[in-house]
Design a protein around this motif. Structure first.
Motif, short mmCIF file in Angstrom:
data_model
loop_
_atom_site.label_atom_id
_atom_site.label_comp_id
_atom_site.label_asym_id
_atom_site.label_seq_id
_atom_site.Cartn_x
_atom_site.Cartn_y
_atom_site.Cartn_z
N SER A 1 -10.14 39.90 -19.39
CA SER A 1 -11.60 40.63 -19.11
C SER A 1 -11.15 42.11 -19.75
CB SER A 1 -11.89 40.21 -17.77
OG SER A 1 -11.11 41.21 -17.01
N ALA B 1 -16.08 37.57 -16.31
CA ALA B 1 -16.67 37.71 -17.50
C ALA B 1 -17.95 38.86 -17.22
CB ALA B 1 -17.69 36.33 -17.84
N ASP C 1 -17.28 27.63 -19.36
CA ASP C 1 -18.00 26.19 -19.72
C ASP C 1 -17.33 25.28 -20.10
OD1 ASP C 1 -20.35 27.76 -18.79
OD2 ASP C 1 -21.00 28.17 -20.91
N THR D 1 -18.53 43.73 -23.50
CA THR D 1 -19.48 42.75 -23.00
C THR D 1 -19.21 41.36 -23.97
OG1 THR D 1 -21.19 44.25 -22.94
CG2 THR D 1 -22.14 42.13 -23.32
N LYS D 2 -18.73 41.65 -25.40
CA LYS D 2 -18.33 40.40 -25.99
C LYS D 2 -17.29 39.63 -25.35
CE LYS D 2 -20.81 41.81 -30.34
NZ LYS D 2 -20.48 42.13 -31.86
N ARG D 3 -16.37 40.52 -24.84
CA ARG D 3 -15.20 39.81 -24.16
C ARG D 3 -15.85 39.09 -22.79
NH1 ARG D 3 -12.08 44.79 -24.51
NH2 ARG D 3 -12.48 44.96 -22.39
N ARG E 1 -17.21 33.53 -20.55
CA ARG E 1 -18.15 32.51 -20.15
C ARG E 1 -18.18 31.26 -20.84
NH1 ARG E 1 -21.13 37.37 -20.07
NH2 ARG E 1 -21.64 38.16 -17.97
N ARG E 2 -17.67 31.48 -22.24
CA ARG E 2 -17.74 30.20 -22.82
C ARG E 2 -16.47 29.36 -22.34
NH1 ARG E 2 -19.29 25.67 -24.65
NH2 ARG E 2 -18.48 24.91 -26.53
N ASP F 1 -17.71 44.35 -18.74
CA ASP F 1 -18.41 45.47 -18.96
C ASP F 1 -18.80 46.30 -17.85
OD1 ASP F 1 -20.32 43.92 -18.29
OD2 ASP F 1 -21.36 43.78 -20.02
N HIS G 1 -18.64 37.49 -22.90
CA HIS G 1 -19.17 36.21 -23.52
C HIS G 1 -18.07 35.13 -23.81
CE1 HIS G 1 -23.08 38.15 -23.80
NE2 HIS G 1 -22.91 38.74 -24.77
N LEU G 2 -17.04 35.50 -24.26
CA LEU G 2 -15.76 34.58 -24.56
C LEU G 2 -15.41 34.04 -23.13
CD1 LEU G 2 -13.80 36.64 -27.17
CD2 LEU G 2 -15.29 34.61 -27.51
#
Length: 495
Positions: free
Chosen positions: A170, A118, A79, A68-70, A75-76, A122, A72-73
């Motif tokens: 991912s 992203a 962005d 899940t944290k991967r 997604r960032r 997960d 988030h990275l």
């Protein structure tokens, strides 16, 4: 970018000078002006980058990061690409001559690739396998491969790098990228954004340089777990042989000579625009270019007139100008290759209906006119070999059976277009065409969610979609004996 800009490699989160101390120029193909100099990498630079990637892959900070944290990275990162879209679009347009308006469109959609993977990060899991012995638990899991080597081309550097980078990250791999020597800048800028997004140093490394030096060293490196390559079929064949001899995987997205088929019941106006989009967009410098156009004899003259008239009015010029519709070829040798093929077509008996000339468009660059060839057949080299430029060969056909045979009579199988209002025919022909992507009443449509695969000499492996996850993971099967009973006959295979 300016002629005084000098780009270094990006290794371990830092800008690193080349071991050789040498640099090479990158030329603006529209003007022939020097844009910047890039580090000339070799085996030592590649080794440093791979060692950095390997150390990061084995570091618990990356290895044990939750899926899940991967996500988030990623997604960032998506962005950040969106926030820097204008800068990236202008850099790439100046570097390879693609229209700024097209690059803005690509950059608007590029974050979606990172958002897609992203969301997928997960949701990658194995399964529990039923066994005949209820006391034995068997389950599978997918694990990252390790260090992935990505060798990317000059025609769409950011998009085609992303096709490899997003799924590789991912699932927890680290990556070393060798971009084309013609287009280093945007891939280096992307690596900076990867670090800014929060990925650990060494997760993504970039070594610039030439294929015979840096690219070959990356493909040969003993600690590379997989090579993902987009480029020519000849180079892909060498990489395939290399990786096979070392028992590592490769994903190869290679050349094409795609048919674009217009049936008698098609909307000819729409089909003509589809033909134009298929071969003249991006100056024909795309592996999916619809370079072989087959038109039913009953609509052949109308289609030819529409395509030729549009080709004659295409505005050639500065790719940064919003009014421009056709920019330059990416470098001089590519322009010369296209010109050579058109001359070859003439010698084979083809007639140039429009175009057929190199031009500098008043800017000094490597431009070539949109070109339509007629009086051609499927046996001519100009029809059989990939030109990678704005050259369409248009041929008539009589029957569905004939055109399917002609369309499939090629060593390639990347894409194909079908224009018809008959739904039954659309599906029937799509089933029979030997290509990994079939477009019906459209062309050049693409999505991160839709897998693509080359047939025949157009490649091996899948990019995009959920299927590509298998390309960047390995499958592990785990057997657990939950019984505490004494082990039975040790010479009998358990099941």
């Amino acid at each position: 970018m300016s002629e005084t800009t000098r780009y270094q490699h990006f290794i371990g989160g830092e800008h690193v000078a080349p071991t050789s101390g040498e640099y090479f120029p990158s030329i603006n193909p529209a003007t022939r002006n020097v844009l910047y100099e890039a580090a000339r990498g070799g085996a030592d630079d590649i080794d440093r980058a791979v060692r950095s990637a390997r150390a990061t892959f084995e570091d618990p900070a990356w290895r044990d990061l939750s899926q899940t944290k991967r996500g988030h990275l990623l997604r960032r990162l998506g962005d950040l690409i969106g926030e820097n879209a204008e800068e990236l679009a202008r850099m790439e347009s100046s570097d390879n001559g693609k229209l700024l308006r097209e690059m803005r469109g690509q950059l608007a959609g590029l974050p979606e690739y990172y958002l897609y993977y992203a969301g997928l990060a997960d949701k990658i899991h194995g399964s529990v396998i039923p066994t005949s012995d209820r006391s034995v638990l068997n389950y599978t899991k997918r694990e990252p491969l390790g260090v992935v080597g990505a060798i990317t081309p000059w025609n769409s550097p950011l998009t085609l790098t992303t096709s490899k980078l997003a799924p590789a990250l991912s699932v927890g791999n680290t990556v070393v990228i060798k971009p084309s020597e013609y287009t280093s800048a945007t891939v280096l800028r992307l690596a900076e954004l990867v670090l800014e997004a929060g990925f650990p140093p060494g997760a993504v490394n970039v070594v610039t340089g030439f294929g015979a030096e840096a690219g070959q060293a990356l493909a040969d490196h003993r600690d590379i777990a997989k090579i993902s390559f987009t480029g020519s079929t000849a180079t892909g064949a060498r990489i395939a042989a290399n990786t096979a001899s070392r028992f590592i995987g490769s994903t190869l997205e290679l050349g094409g000579k795609s048919p674009n088929i217009v049936f008698e019941d098609a909307n000819v106006a729409n089909a003509a625009m589809g033909v134009v989009a298929g071969i003249f967009a991006a100056a024909g410098q795309t592996c999916i270019a619809g370079s072989r156009v087959f038109a039913h004899r009953s609509v052949y003259d109308e289609l030819l007139e529409r395509v030729t008239e549009r080709a004659r009015t295409i505005k050639i010029g500065d790719p940064l100008d919003e009014a421009t519709e056709l920019g330059p070829l990416a470098f001089e040798d590519q322009r010369d290759k296209v010109a050579g093929y058109v001359d070859l077509g003439r010698s084979e008996g083809a007639k140039v209906l429009t175009g057929g000339n190199a031009t500098d468009a008043g800017l000094g660059g490597f431009f070539y006119e949109p070109t339509v060839l007629v009086d051609v057949d499927n046996d001519m080299r100009v029809v059989r070999e990939e030109i990678f430029g704005p050259v369409a060969a248009i041929m008539p056909f009589e029957t569905e059976e004939e055109v399917v045979r002609l369309a499939n009579d090629t060593e390639y199988g990347l894409a194909a277009g079908v224009w018809t209002s008959n739904l039954s025919r659309a599906h029937r022909v799509a089933d029979r065409l030997e290509a990994g992507t079939i477009w019906i009443n459209t062309y050049r449509a693409m999505s991160p969610m839709s897998p693509r695969q080359g047939f025949k000499n157009s490649g091996v492996g899948v990019e995009h979609g959920t299927e590509t996850i298998k390309e960047y993971t390995r499958l592990k099967s785990v057997w657990v004996n939950t019984s505490e009973d004494p082990v039975a006959d040790p010479f009998v295979l358990r099941s």
